[in-house]
Structure formats: C-alpha cells, structure tokens
Scaffold this active site. Sequence first.
Site, short mmCIF file in Angstrom:
data_model
loop_
_atom_site.label_atom_id
_atom_site.label_comp_id
_atom_site.label_asym_id
_atom_site.label_seq_id
_atom_site.Cartn_x
_atom_site.Cartn_y
_atom_site.Cartn_z
N GLU A 119 4.36 -7.76 -5.67
CA GLU A 119 4.04 -7.63 -4.34
C GLU A 119 4.32 -7.00 -3.34
O GLU A 119 4.65 -5.93 -3.41
CB GLU A 119 5.05 -9.36 -3.69
N ASP A 134 12.35 -8.42 4.48
CA ASP A 134 10.76 -7.26 4.66
C ASP A 134 10.67 -6.99 5.54
O ASP A 134 9.12 -6.95 6.63
CB ASP A 134 9.75 -8.60 4.54
#
Length: 532
Positions: A187, A15
């Site tokens: 997301e 991420d």
Amino acid sequence: MSTIVNPILPGFNPDPSIIRVNDDYYIATSTFEWFPGVQIHHSKDLVNWRLIGHPLTRKSQLNMRGNSDSGGVWAPCLSYDNGTFYLIYTDVKSHYGAFKDTHNYLVTSNDIMGPWSEPIYLNSSGFDPSLFHDDDGRKWLVNMVWDHRKGKNRFGGILLQEYSEEEQKLVGPIKNIFRGTEIGLTEAPHLYKKDDYYYLMTAEGGTRLKHAVTMARSKSIWGPYEVDPQNPILTSFDKPELTLQKAGHGSLVQTQHGEWYLAHLIGRPLQPSGNCNLGRETAIQKCEWSEDGWLRIVGGDAQVTVEGPGLAEYKFDLSNSKDDFNSETLDINFNSLRVPLEEEWVSLKARPGCLRLYGRESLNSVHKQSLIARRQEAFRVNVETVVEFSPESFQQMAGLVYYYNTKNHYYLHVSYDNELGKCLNIYSSTRGFYDEPGDGAISIEGWDQCYLKAELHFSELQFSYSRDGEEWMKFGPVLDASTISDENADIRVDGVSLDQGFTGAFIGMCVQDLSGQKKHADFDYFIYEELD
C-alpha cells in the site's frame, strides 16, 4: 548541527506526506473520522513543527456523516507543482469485511492556507492515492487496488493512470505496475524520479508491528520495477529494543542543500500491554543514496534522535495550555466527529466566553455527536474543564470524555437520577461493552458548576471532580488508558487480529440528550497540560 527528536508530530498523526516549497516544509497526515479533514504541519528546519491548518473544512469537500469508525480520510498526499498545491485524499465510507468503499478526490489551492477548491472525483478502486508530477509536465496517479474476491491477494498491487489537468479527470490506460514483495499488504505508493529512474516507495507488512517501507525502481514509469535487494529499507519488526515501533508508510523530501529525509509512521507502545494510545505518529530519518542508486537510512533503524539538516533553527511560539473560549473561532487543535461545526449544535457566541454544546446523539453514534476534543500528544497529561448543566433526565449527560471511537471510551459526566437528583458518574465502553466502573453515581444536587479533571499517566487514567476548582476529589478507580488504542479496537477472529482501528486517543467535552430536547451545557474553559 541541529538534532531532530522523534516523533516530530506526536499523537495521532499517521501516514505523513512531506514536501518542500522553497524554504518551507509541510506534512499532511490522515484524520480519519475527525473533522476538519487532513492536518497540515509546517516547519522551516525539520526540527520544529506547528499545526497551521486543515484543507477540508466544508461539507461539500468532506461529508462523513454515517462513516464507520476509522473511516473517513485515509493517507492524504500533498504535492506542489508550478505554483499550485495539490491534495489527494480518500474518503473511506466502509472498510469492515470483504469490501472497502474508498472514494478518491483531488483539491487544489494557490496557498497552503487555502481556500482549497471543491473536490474532483478520481476513482474508487483502492486507497492511499498519490499524485506524481513528472518533469515533462504529465501527472500520474498511483493507488493500491483492493481485491475482495475469495482466494485473491486483497492488497492487489499498485495501479497507475494518467491525470489530465485540462480535463480534470483520470485518462488513458490503467496498469498494475507493482504487485509487491513477499512481505505483502502492499500500500501507500509514492513515485519519485532521480537519475533517470522512477522510484516507487510503498508500505508493506500492515500498519502494526510488521510495518515496513520498501522500494522498487524502473527506467519506465510503466515498469517493470525491480525491487531493492535490501528491502525493507526501514522496519522495526523483530527489533523490540527500539523505542519507535511500527516504522513504515514513508515519504521523501530533499532539502535546499541536497540532503534527504524520510518522514514515516511510528508507534510508541505502552508497557506491558503493547498498546499505543497515542496512536500512529510521525517520525523522520536522515537518508543517503548508495553507490548503486538505492535509498538507505542513516543508522539503519528508526531512531529517536536524528542528525538535522544544515538549516537555521526556526522555533514557533508555544500554544497556551488554557483555552478560555474568548474567541469566536475554535482553537485549531480541536476537532469534531464526522461533521463540521454548526450553530445548531455548537456555539461560541450564544454565551460569550463559554463553549456551548447542545445535546444530540450518544457516544455510540456515527451521525450526530455533540463532541469537541483534541489529540492526546504526550503520555503524561492533565486535562481540566468546568461545566454548567441542568439535566432533568437520565438521558441527558454532559462532561469530560476520553475517547477512541464509538465502542471504546471513558466518560465522566453530569446527569440526573430520580433519587440523587443532579449527579456525577463514570461510564465506560470497551469493545462496545457498557459498564459503570467504581461505586456508582454521587449526588451534586444544588451545584451550579462541576469542575472535572482527567490525569493521564501512561496506562493510567484517574478522574477527579470539584465544586470550586480548588479542592479536588478523586472519582472512580484508576482506569486502563491503554484500551483507548488501535490495538484494543482491532477485531479478533479465531485468534487472528484484523486491523480495524487507525486513530488515537482524544480528550474533550461532549453533551448528549437522548430525549431529543437538545438540552445544552456550557463549558467555561479547557486546560490541556503536558507533563512530559
């Protein structure tokens, strides 16, 4: 011209949130249940990177005791504006089942090295929060919204709300500005502004093989957002020939010379299992803008070698493979589970030159583990340590652990048996099922020290032991290292895999005392040597 070799952040570093401040580049990555929270890596050339710190170092900033496996810090967002660094992060308290308890916070600092402020609570509506600094001085938070209701899309879209720096809270209306594309599982939102457009970058497809980066844009921050006609702009799905799989969850940076790069998540599957024991890693790709104003990956796919920017090479000194524990602070690469280091259970001072761990709860615990470990960052690794331990009960154990989570690990440990006395054995946990692979425990009665070694070779793990650190003997069978992976940790219901594991392999030292007597063990050194 320099060449970038991916992954730039090997091992469990998912991420990525990348920024540039003058001539310095920083990437923040998720740490989940591992403490301290958030890894910050630094570079000056986008080629060479070094871990420089962790912003969340205090229990007041991050208290994860009791958090579920793969809970904790998800998808931090690092940004910079007018002399201040901003870090947004989620502390995920629970994520199994229909509900997710996701608390989003903001900390700030005038220096990337800290200290970082106490957290400001933002919201709990979903995860992957990101802060956007508009050119008019206003600040905006975007995060995905989680919808637990039956029959609804649980990835319910991207929420936008203004953040007031003066009031230190979110203010004004909340609007769902983007419900995603047909790929689904929307997301990881990041907002960017270029040529009068607001660009909304998201991840879709889930964080496994269908992962992707998608883009949409609007003239107004409130939308409506038109999707890129060539979405996804990056994916490895249905491209088994690519070394870098799972490409997705990206963020953008522009160099001081106007070049564009996308940092993004990838995984490198072991064969034949397809499992990624190194976890989700960070890679980077060169980008360019099309004539009609859409972002394009140079070369189209997630590539191992990428043309670097026109920046001077800047290398860092290599870290020593052997840690003799002669410092009063633990090496930056070591982590604990869920809680900070406290003299109550870990000490470099009680016996100078040794790491002392006091036995607490089992490897199944999500509360009080005495475990210190580091990421596995290469497929071929040798790890070695030596332990002094005087167990008096089978409930007291100390040794070398290869760890994914509370349900998946291998443990070469010294313990006690009524017949053997002081003994050495392996136990394994695979999806929570306990076993003792091999021919059982052996006596090491009378040994003051026991040297322990783990040799990792892709999917193979071989433990060894020694009395003197010179003559080594293999212990137990070759074990399956691929089980220490996200894929093996996932839950399968009616043949469908539900993503529940998001970390990667760690290897380190731990002590348990299930009797409550807090028996301690001393580790004299720790060697982590990459052979790749």
